[in-house]
Enzyme design. Structure first.
Site, PDB file in Angstrom:
ATOM      1  N   ARG A 162     -21.362 -16.341 -17.520  1.00 58.38           N
ATOM      2  CA  ARG A 162     -22.446 -15.625 -16.467  1.00 58.38           C
ATOM      3  C   ARG A 162     -23.941 -16.757 -17.274  1.00 58.38           C
ATOM      4  NH1 ARG A 162     -24.870  -9.567 -15.762  1.00 58.38           N
ATOM      5  NH2 ARG A 162     -25.289  -9.792 -17.793  1.00 58.38           N
ATOM      6  N   ASP A 445     -27.898  -3.375 -22.819  1.00 57.61           N
ATOM      7  CA  ASP A 445     -28.197  -4.637 -22.491  1.00 57.61           C
ATOM      8  C   ASP A 445     -29.451  -4.590 -21.951  1.00 57.61           C
ATOM      9  OD1 ASP A 445     -28.081  -3.991 -20.159  1.00 57.61           O
ATOM     10  OD2 ASP A 445     -26.150  -5.938 -19.791  1.00 57.61           O
TER      11      ASP A 445
END
Length: 532
Positions: A162, A445
């Site tokens: 990603r 996160d």
């Protein structure tokens, strides 16, 4: 149009970095930048214009101009054999130990993350490229201080990467004095160095694409893919991507996103935490919208059920995988009670996803791989996926996707304190170089931290917001709680870590983010200036 420019690397060059930042690789990055940077800027401007329309009361809706795509009889392209079975995917940053452990975890796929689980220090992003290059060639190992060495097993997970979202820059590389896009930097270096090697090993350059807000942004990625493959003489269509549907505008354009990327796409993923953040962010100025404590915003609330059901239906109708999201609970091998709680909550979450029609899911910890797989095995049996589940029962209207009423939801002082604590703790971790942080037995996160600070901002700026005890949420109250929670963090982590990980700066930045009258789109943008 040809743009004359000079590419300059401003980051500190360690000896190994030269094998990644080669003249040929930099020339490839320069080509991508010159070809696509103007469109990237235009699309970011379109995001800002759409936000103004939402602020003015314009509803989000399905696009009338793409009706032929939505009603057309088409499917996505062929899906490689090694991406057919995606029962459990593990995600994590690109540090060397994590890469080895995730590939060895028993998961079907490892999503190596340069985005929300990674603090984009220069060392992290370049060393991450080195780690992935070595892992692909099975030349990776890692030895810890006690002498234990980590190496790859014979059988490892399929690798997906990603890159950063379209909004983030990479300040250490400039072209003609202009910072390159973090997305193009991450994608470009990984693809340039590894695409041929991956194909030689009978897999491929596979990606996750984050933070898209429209099919036009998907079209840009598709054009980047085509240009990159043609530049290196690699067959067009070799790249395969899964798009995270993690912004609320993208939920209205899922068919169109699949269509734009149909030669390269294999699925969509329900990126739940960013999606909740996006809902708060996009509707932050609407007087009729006020979200309760983040713990009340579950996968079972109306707008989340509508979005995930529509995602499964859309994917399966087009022959694509529908991937579930991340349960943030993580086990603690030293605390059986925490462990038991994490396993039970993840088990329930994955059972719900499997029964809803998803083909696979995400976990954040190796110990949760078997837990998630068991729940999907119960529903799917020996099948690699359940695309035959077309969810014809689902009829989602535009207003269903924006039905933010949450039965029983409350704004509490405990929720306010938790948001402040988590926000400061995460920003401190990020400034210290760690993008995925275990906080209060949850894997936080950037997405979950964004929810925390966005909620505090909305509660503070929404007229006369009160906690359930009747006390108004004022600037003075928020500042006092920030002061108290900063002291609590100092006590929890100790003075040395408090100073080393810049928690004072984190507290100050969190204050600025929630007090400013002009909402900051992403906390990582102002935080980026504090890291090198």
């Amino acid at each position: 149009m040809i743009i004359e420019s000079i590419i300059e690397v401003k980051g500190n060059m360690q000896p190994d970095y030269e094998s990644i930042l080669t003249p040929e690789a930099l020339e490839f990055l320069e080509m991508l930048h010159q070809k696509f940077e103007p469109r990237r800027k235009e699309l970011l401007q379109l995001r800002a214009e759409r936000q103004k329309a939402i602020d003015a009361g314009e509803p989000l809706n399905f696009l009338p101009e793409t009706e032929e795509i939505k009603t057309g009889n088409w499917k996505v392209g062929d899906i490689p054999t090694d991406l057919q079975l995606r029962r459990v995917e593990i995600t994590g940053p690109v540090d060397r130990k994590m890469v080895i452990n995730a590939l060895n975890s028993g998961a079907n796929v490892f999503m190596a993350d340069f985005e929300d689980a990674n603090s984009p220090t220069w060392e992290n992003v370049v060393q991450g490229q080195l780690n992935l290059r070595d892992a692909i060639r099975r030349e990776i190992d890692f030895t810890v201080q006690n002498g234990k060495t980590y190496r790859l097993n014979d059988k490892v997970a399929v690798l997906k990467v990603r890159p950063r979202g379209w909004h983030l820059p990479e300040k250490h590389v400039t072209i003609g004095g202009e910072q390159i896009s973090g997305a193009l930097f991450d994608f470009g270096l990984y693809f340039f160095h590894n695409a041929r090697e991956l194909l030689h090993r009978r897999t491929g350059p596979y990606f996750y694409l984050p933070k898209l807000e429209s099919h036009l942004e998907a079209r840009l990625w598709n054009d980047v893919f085509v240009a990159a493959q043609q530049a290196l003489g690699i067959p067009v269509g070799s790249i395969k991507a899964t798009v995270l549907i993690e912004t609320i505008p993208a939920a209205f354009e899922m068919d169109e996103i699949l269509y734009e990327l149909r030669e390269h796409i294999v699925g969509l993923n329900a990126g739940r935490w960013d999606y909740i953040f996006s809902a708060i962010k996009k509707f932050r100025n609407r007087p009729e919208v006020l979200f309760p404590d983040r713990t009340d915003v579950t996968m079972q609330v109306p707008f989340m059920q509508a979005y995930t059901s529509l995602l499964v239906k859309t994917c399966h109708n087009r022959g694509a995988h529908a991937m579930g999201g991340m349960a943030a609970f993580i086990p603690n091998r030293h605390n059986p009670k925490v462990n038991e709680n994490a396993f039970a909550k993840v088990k329930a979450d994955k059972a719900f996803e499997a029964k809803s029609g998803f083909d696979g899911t995400w976990v954040a910890h190796p110990d949760l791989v078997a837990v998630a797989r068991e729940e999907f095995d119960k529903v799917l049996g020996e099948k690699p996926h359940q695309k035959e589940v077309l969810r014809e029962d689902v009829q989602v209207k535009a207003e269903d996707l924006t039905d933010f009423h949450i039965p029983g939801g409350k704004i509490t002082e405990a929720g306010l304190r938790l948001n402040i604590n988590v926000g400061i703790m995460y920003i401190g971790s990020w400034l210290c170089g760690t993008g995925a942080a275990a906080i209060h037995n949850l894997m936080e996160d950037a997405a979950t931290a964004e929810i925390s600070r966005a909620q505090v901002w909305q509660w503070l700026h929404h007229p006369h917001t009160k906690t359930d005890d009747g006390a108004e949420i004022t600037e003075e109250r928020v500042l006092q709680l920030i002061k108290e929670e900063t002291e609590n963090i100092k006590e929890d982590v100790g003075l040395v870590m408090f100073k080393n990980c810049h928690y004072e700066n984190a507290s100050q930045l969190f204050s600025e983010l929630v007090l400013t009258t002009c909402f900051v789109d992403f906390l990582t943008l102002p935080a980026y200036k504090y890291i090198d």
